[in-house]
Design a protein around this motif. Sequence first.
Motif, mmCIF file in Angstrom:
data_model
loop_
_atom_site.group_PDB
_atom_site.id
_atom_site.type_symbol
_atom_site.label_atom_id
_atom_site.label_comp_id
_atom_site.label_asym_id
_atom_site.label_seq_id
_atom_site.Cartn_x
_atom_site.Cartn_y
_atom_site.Cartn_z
ATOM 1 N N ARG A 36 -37.917 14.926 -17.788
ATOM 2 C CA ARG A 36 -38.354 14.551 -19.132
ATOM 3 C C ARG A 36 -37.118 14.551 -20.013
ATOM 4 O O ARG A 36 -36.033 14.893 -19.554
ATOM 5 N N PHE A 37 -37.282 14.229 -21.272
ATOM 6 C CA PHE A 37 -36.121 14.033 -22.144
ATOM 7 C C PHE A 37 -35.122 15.199 -22.078
ATOM 8 O O PHE A 37 -33.944 14.990 -21.854
ATOM 9 N N LEU A 38 -35.584 16.422 -22.282
ATOM 10 C CA LEU A 38 -34.688 17.575 -22.231
ATOM 11 C C LEU A 38 -35.100 18.609 -21.181
ATOM 12 O O LEU A 38 -34.578 19.713 -21.177
ATOM 13 N N LYS A 39 -36.020 18.251 -20.304
ATOM 14 C CA LYS A 39 -36.509 19.171 -19.279
ATOM 15 C C LYS A 39 -35.831 18.858 -17.942
ATOM 16 O O LYS A 39 -36.090 17.820 -17.341
ATOM 17 N N PRO A 40 -34.948 19.752 -17.470
ATOM 18 C CA PRO A 40 -34.306 19.492 -16.180
ATOM 19 C C PRO A 40 -35.295 19.635 -15.028
ATOM 20 O O PRO A 40 -36.293 20.353 -15.135
ATOM 21 N N VAL A 41 -35.002 18.961 -13.938
ATOM 22 C CA VAL A 41 -35.817 19.118 -12.740
ATOM 23 C C VAL A 41 -35.655 20.548 -12.245
ATOM 24 O O VAL A 41 -34.643 21.200 -12.492
ATOM 25 N N ALA A 42 -36.672 21.061 -11.554
ATOM 26 C CA ALA A 42 -36.581 22.424 -11.027
ATOM 27 C C ALA A 42 -35.593 22.489 -9.870
ATOM 28 O O ALA A 42 -34.797 23.429 -9.770
ATOM 29 N N ALA A 64 -24.345 18.424 -30.313
ATOM 30 C CA ALA A 64 -24.748 17.116 -30.839
ATOM 31 C C ALA A 64 -24.541 17.044 -32.348
ATOM 32 O O ALA A 64 -24.095 16.012 -32.872
ATOM 33 N N ILE A 65 -24.842 18.115 -33.055
ATOM 34 C CA ILE A 65 -24.659 18.135 -34.511
ATOM 35 C C ILE A 65 -23.183 18.052 -34.879
ATOM 36 O O ILE A 65 -22.794 17.296 -35.777
ATOM 37 N N ILE A 66 -22.338 18.792 -34.177
ATOM 38 C CA ILE A 66 -20.900 18.771 -34.474
ATOM 39 C C ILE A 66 -20.309 17.391 -34.203
ATOM 40 O O ILE A 66 -19.553 16.855 -35.018
ATOM 41 N N VAL A 67 -20.649 16.800 -33.057
ATOM 42 C CA VAL A 67 -20.125 15.468 -32.727
ATOM 43 C C VAL A 67 -20.640 14.432 -33.722
ATOM 44 O O VAL A 67 -19.875 13.585 -34.205
ATOM 45 N N THR A 68 -21.926 14.484 -34.044
ATOM 46 C CA THR A 68 -22.485 13.547 -35.013
ATOM 47 C C THR A 68 -21.803 13.690 -36.366
ATOM 48 O O THR A 68 -21.458 12.689 -36.998
ATOM 49 N N GLY A 69 -21.583 14.901 -36.802
ATOM 50 C CA GLY A 69 -20.906 15.121 -38.083
ATOM 51 C C GLY A 69 -19.503 14.550 -38.102
ATOM 52 O O GLY A 69 -19.079 13.931 -39.082
ATOM 53 N N HIS A 70 -18.784 14.739 -36.996
ATOM 54 C CA HIS A 70 -17.419 14.217 -36.931
ATOM 55 C C HIS A 70 -17.382 12.692 -36.837
ATOM 56 O O HIS A 70 -16.409 12.069 -37.273
ATOM 57 N N LEU A 71 -18.398 12.091 -36.257
ATOM 58 C CA LEU A 71 -18.461 10.637 -36.216
ATOM 59 C C LEU A 71 -18.953 10.043 -37.532
ATOM 60 O O LEU A 71 -18.520 8.963 -37.941
ATOM 61 N N LEU A 97 -28.830 6.256 -38.768
ATOM 62 C CA LEU A 97 -27.700 6.324 -37.849
ATOM 63 C C LEU A 97 -27.462 7.751 -37.364
ATOM 64 O O LEU A 97 -27.217 7.984 -36.173
ATOM 65 N N ALA A 98 -27.562 8.706 -38.270
ATOM 66 C CA ALA A 98 -27.387 10.109 -37.885
ATOM 67 C C ALA A 98 -28.489 10.555 -36.918
ATOM 68 O O ALA A 98 -28.208 11.258 -35.931
ATOM 69 N N LEU A 99 -29.714 10.155 -37.165
ATOM 70 C CA LEU A 99 -30.814 10.515 -36.268
ATOM 71 C C LEU A 99 -30.639 9.904 -34.878
ATOM 72 O O LEU A 99 -30.849 10.575 -33.857
ATOM 73 N N VAL A 100 -30.234 8.646 -34.834
ATOM 74 C CA VAL A 100 -30.013 7.988 -33.538
ATOM 75 C C VAL A 100 -28.883 8.677 -32.777
ATOM 76 O O VAL A 100 -28.990 8.924 -31.571
ATOM 77 N N LEU A 101 -27.802 8.996 -33.478
ATOM 78 C CA LEU A 101 -26.687 9.687 -32.826
ATOM 79 C C LEU A 101 -27.108 11.058 -32.301
ATOM 80 O O LEU A 101 -26.785 11.431 -31.170
ATOM 81 N N LEU A 102 -27.819 11.818 -33.119
ATOM 82 C CA LEU A 102 -28.258 13.150 -32.698
ATOM 83 C C LEU A 102 -29.157 13.078 -31.468
ATOM 84 O O LEU A 102 -28.947 13.798 -30.489
ATOM 85 N N LEU A 103 -30.152 12.219 -31.515
ATOM 86 C CA LEU A 103 -31.076 12.114 -30.388
ATOM 87 C C LEU A 103 -30.387 11.546 -29.150
ATOM 88 O O LEU A 103 -30.697 11.940 -28.024
ATOM 89 N N GLY A 104 -29.445 10.633 -29.366
ATOM 90 C CA GLY A 104 -28.727 10.051 -28.242
ATOM 91 C C GLY A 104 -27.754 11.006 -27.578
ATOM 92 O O GLY A 104 -27.424 10.849 -26.409
ATOM 93 N N LEU A 105 -27.288 11.994 -28.318
ATOM 94 C CA LEU A 105 -26.315 12.949 -27.773
ATOM 95 C C LEU A 105 -26.949 14.208 -27.186
ATOM 96 O O LEU A 105 -26.282 14.940 -26.454
#
Length: 141
Positions: A36-42, A64-71, A97-105
């Motif tokens: 799933r989006f953030l759920k790793p396989v067992a 993700a927040i730090i990278v988004t902020g710097h971009l 744009l910030a939301l897309v970057l955050l979710l994408g990262l």
Amino acid sequence: MPKRRDCALPETLGAAALRGLRGRCPRCGDARLFHRFLKPVAVCARCGQDWSHQRADDFPAYVAIIVTGHLMAPLIIALARDFALSVTAMMAIIVPLALVLLLGLLQPAKGAIIALQWWWGMHGFVRERPEPSAKSGDGLP
């Protein structure tokens, strides 16, 4: 499922992290790391690595927040300095744009952090390294 020994272990931490960034198993590089989006396989479908030990917690969100902020910072400065945009227009550009970057990262950051934990043998992972190649000469892992 027992771990398979015939998979190609990554040579470096960077290679393992790159596999995690791509959403692939950091150990074998073939199977998907997330079901799933953030759920790793067992357990990895190809090499049998147990991923239930991972403890990424909130760290991927911080990354993700730090990278988004710097971009976003140079873009926001350029928009404010070079264009005569209203506050509404600025918000219409910056917020989506910030939301897309955050979710994408988020998922790539989590994959890389899981790879880092596996590489260093943290949280119950067994520290594995590939066999040293004969051409390296120094014999160090």
